[in-house]
Structure formats: structure tokens, C-alpha cells
Motif scaffolding. Structure first.
Motif, PDB file in Angstrom:
ATOM      1  N   ASP A 325       0.828  -1.206   0.000  1.00  0.00           N
ATOM      2  CA  ASP A 325       0.000   0.000   0.000  1.00  0.00           C
ATOM      3  C   ASP A 325       0.865   1.259   0.000  1.00  0.00           C
ATOM      4  N   GLN A 326       1.993   1.207   0.709  1.00  0.00           N
ATOM      5  CA  GLN A 326       2.879   2.371   0.747  1.00  0.00           C
ATOM      6  C   GLN A 326       3.490   2.630  -0.631  1.00  0.00           C
ATOM      7  N   ILE A 327       3.868   1.576  -1.339  1.00  0.00           N
ATOM      8  CA  ILE A 327       4.408   1.739  -2.693  1.00  0.00           C
ATOM      9  C   ILE A 327       3.358   2.374  -3.592  1.00  0.00           C
ATOM     10  N   ILE A 328       2.125   1.945  -3.476  1.00  0.00           N
ATOM     11  CA  ILE A 328       1.046   2.511  -4.290  1.00  0.00           C
ATOM     12  C   ILE A 328       0.835   3.977  -3.953  1.00  0.00           C
ATOM     13  N   ARG A 329       0.897   4.321  -2.664  1.00  0.00           N
ATOM     14  CA  ARG A 329       0.731   5.727  -2.265  1.00  0.00           C
ATOM     15  C   ARG A 329       1.850   6.586  -2.866  1.00  0.00           C
ATOM     16  N   VAL A 330       3.069   6.080  -2.816  1.00  0.00           N
ATOM     17  CA  VAL A 330       4.193   6.819  -3.386  1.00  0.00           C
ATOM     18  C   VAL A 330       4.009   6.994  -4.879  1.00  0.00           C
ATOM     19  N   GLU A 331       3.533   5.942  -5.548  1.00  0.00           N
ATOM     20  CA  GLU A 331       3.307   6.006  -6.988  1.00  0.00           C
ATOM     21  C   GLU A 331       2.279   7.080  -7.351  1.00  0.00           C
ATOM     22  N   HIS A 332       1.328   7.296  -6.436  1.00  0.00           N
ATOM     23  CA  HIS A 332       0.280   8.284  -6.699  1.00  0.00           C
ATOM     24  C   HIS A 332       0.604   9.648  -6.083  1.00  0.00           C
ATOM     25  N   GLY A 333       1.815   9.763  -5.527  1.00  0.00           N
ATOM     26  CA  GLY A 333       2.243  11.034  -4.978  1.00  0.00           C
ATOM     27  C   GLY A 333       1.524  11.427  -3.710  1.00  0.00           C
ATOM     28  N   LEU A 334       1.088  10.414  -2.951  1.00  0.00           N
ATOM     29  CA  LEU A 334       0.329  10.707  -1.712  1.00  0.00           C
ATOM     30  C   LEU A 334       1.241  10.703  -0.497  1.00  0.00           C
TER      31      LEU A 334
END
Length: 334
Positions: A325-334
Motif C-alpha cells: 500500500d505504501q508503494i502505491i501511495r508513493v506512486e500516486h504522490g500521496l
């Protein structure tokens, strides 16, 4: 003449169709499309069609012909019922005119590799179970095979790209998809479009260890078979990143029909799994390979423990899902 776009491949009555043959059918006898087998997304004029089980991605529902936005027909391949062995041999023959076989050394991929007689590729971390078992299988059967050793750094670098591609972003899907990613990467770099795999055998023949304990085997097999469409969507999405696609002989309609006609109790019994498939396999490969019990892809390749290590390294000691989930957040700039 009608022109078309084809992803995958098409057969009719057990004969592979060339692009010219497909054009002729679309122009003269378009009703024949209803009987197309293979793994395909086909588009022509204002129509499109996907294969019976939806193994190839494309617009529209699986197993349907869509014209002008409306479903106009159903894809039901015209294939005779046949014994399991003949079905498997036929399914592999139809797919082995091109491509590379993904070999892990288990009975599923080893039987396909032997029947196909094509170049193989095996992927895993150094000293992983799958690399060792694939070497044993290829050496025993005198198969040409390339062994691709991947590293934890490569897994860490590939993970964000894999997560972007797959629909369901959880640890199990990520682990399986990562292994497929490196197989597809090698295949794409070496000019292959088709990757012939052993997918579907566990669900059809009862390959998972949990089947040994269940009291609802028939129901479990039906449920897991229904989940194969989502698995195919995941795996094809990753393969497409490298300009390739997966071809799955065990999900040929001939094999599916033959397998589903076998009672569940004959597939899993007395502590043994995938009994019908292993019985066929030992006619083509040595008995010790036919009855060898292999680890699941993400474990055998070493990817799963590498993922766990990466999660811990990044501060997620108890939850791989939180790491993803953290990787996905980083990918979305969150």
C-alpha cells in the motif's frame, strides 16, 4: 478483403488459422467465428470477439461476439470430447509452433515442455528451488533451457511497475506476478511473443495442498476454477509489459472438458494430488518427475521470501500488505 486485428491465435476444428484464413472466414462465412478456439481477441469492422474462457484481454466480455456495442453471438469452440491424454497432447501441439516454455520443474510445466519440445526458460533467485528443479527436469529430458537468476534489487525495482499493472494489489498476486514479470522480460528481450505455461492445472486436477484437508473438494475445485479468469487477467497484464502473452494448454477447452468429467475423488486421494495429470505425465516423463510435489511459483522462485525481506527492510515487519500500500501511495504522490 476484410482486415482484422488479432491478439493471440485462433484455431478451428483443431487447425490453426493463418491471417489469410481468418480474413476469408470473416468475409465469406462469419458465422464460423462462433466456433473459433484458441486464445484470442479478434477485432474486425465494427465487431470484436474474445476466446471462450477470456484468456486474452480485450474489449467486451469473454466468449462473446460484440458488434456495434451489442452481443451478437457466443464463442463455443467446436472440439470433440476426447480422453485426457489426447486432449493435453492436442492442446500443446496447437500452441507449440512458436514461443518459449516457462519451466519450473513441476509436473505441469515439465509435461508441457516435453510435449512442446521448445526452448525453455526458468526464473528464480540464486539457489532457489525452481531453478534447481528446472535444471534437473531439463537435464533429464534433454531440453534446451535458459536459467535466469534474479536479485532482490531487481525485485524491488520491478515491484512498482508490477503493482501498476495488476488489478488486485495484494501480496500473493504481487508475488506470482513478479515471477511472471521476469519470465516475460526474458522472453520479450529474446524475441518471443508467446510464453507457454502450466497455469490452470492445479485448479483442474486438484494440485493445492489444502485440497488434502477439505471436506468439500468438488465445491473448492469449482470455486478455484472460476477464479482462473482473474488470474489470467493478472498474468496477461504483466506479460504485456514486455510485449508477450501467456498461452495455457491446460485451459484448452478439450482439456477442461476432459478434466471436469473426472470425479473429484479421483483427482485427490490417499495423500496424492493431481492424480489424473500425473498418470498421463508418467507416459512421457520419468516417474519421479511426474509425481514430484513442487512448491507454489512465488515460493519456489524465491520471490516470496525476498518480498518479505524487502517489507521488513522498509519498516513493515508484520504486514506485507502495508508495504504494498505504501508503494502505491508513493506512486500516486500521496
Amino acid at each position: 478483403m476484410t482486415s482484422h486485428h488479432l491478439a493471440g491465435w485462433v484455431e478451428l476444428d483443431g487447425t490453426r488459422l493463418s491471417p489469410e484464413a481468418i480474413d476469408t472466414i470473416l468475409l465469406t462465412t462469419p458465422g464460423q467465428v462462433c466456433h473459433f478456439g484458441g486464445e484470442f481477441f479478434l477485432a474486425w469492422n465494427t465487431c470484436s470477439a474474445r476466446d471462450h474462457f477470456g484468456l486474452m484481454e480485450g474489449a467486451g466480455p469473454k466468449g462473446a461476439i460484440v458488434c456495434d456495442g451489442e452481443i451478437r453471438g457466443e464463442i463455443v469452440p467446436r472440439a470433440p470430447e476426447m480422453p485426457l491424454e489426447e486432449a493435453i497432447v492436442t492442446a500443446v501441439r496447437l500452441r507449440s509452433d512458436e514461443g518459449v516454455v516457462a519451466l519450473s520443474g513441476g509436473v505441469d510445466s515439465t509435461l508441457v515442455a516435453k510435449l512442446a519440445g521448445r526452448e525453455c526458460v526458468a526464473v528464480g533467485l540464486a539457489d532457489s528451488h525452481d531453478l534447481k528443479q528446472a535444471q534437473l527436469a531439463a537435464g533429464t529430458l534433454n531440453l534446451s533451457c535458459t536459467y535466469v537468476t534474479i536479485t532482490e534489487n531487481e525485485i524491488e525495482s520491478a515491484l512498482p511497475e508490477v503493482l501498476r499493472a495488476i488489478p488486485q494489489k495484494n501480496p500473493v498476486n504481487a508475488g506470482i506476478a513478479l515471477t511472471q514479470y521476469f519470465i516475460a522480460r526474458w522472453a520479450g528481450k529474446h524475441g518471443y511473443r508467446r510464453i507457454i505455461t502450466g497455469q490452470g492445472a492445479d485448479e483442474l486436477f486438484g494440485g493445492y495442498s489444502r485440497y488434502l484437508e477439505t471436506t468439500t473438494l468438488e465445491t473448492d475445485l469449482e470455486r478455484d476454477f472460476a477464479g482462473l479468469e482473474a488470474q489470467a487477467r493478472r498474468d496477461q497484464a504483466v506479460a504485456a509489459l514486455h510485449g508477450t502473452y501467456l498461452s495455457m494448454p491446460y485451459l484448452d477447452i478439450r482439456v477442461v472438458r476432459a478434466a471436469r468429467a473426472i470425479p473429484a475423488a479421483e483427482k485427490v486421494n490417499n495423500g496424492r494430488r493431481k492424480i489424473p495429470l500425473r498418470t498421463v505425465a508418467e507416459r512421457y516423463i520419468p516417474q519421479d518427475l511426474a509425481w514430484y510435489e513442487k512448491k507454489a511459483m512465488q515460493y519456489g522462485s524465491g520471490v516470496w521470501p525476498a518480498l518479505r525481506k524487502l517489507a521488513r527492510k522498509n519498516g513493515y515487519k508484520t504486514s506485507m500488505q502495508d508495504y504494498i500500500d505504501q508503494i502505491i501511495r508513493v506512486e500516486h504522490g500521496l
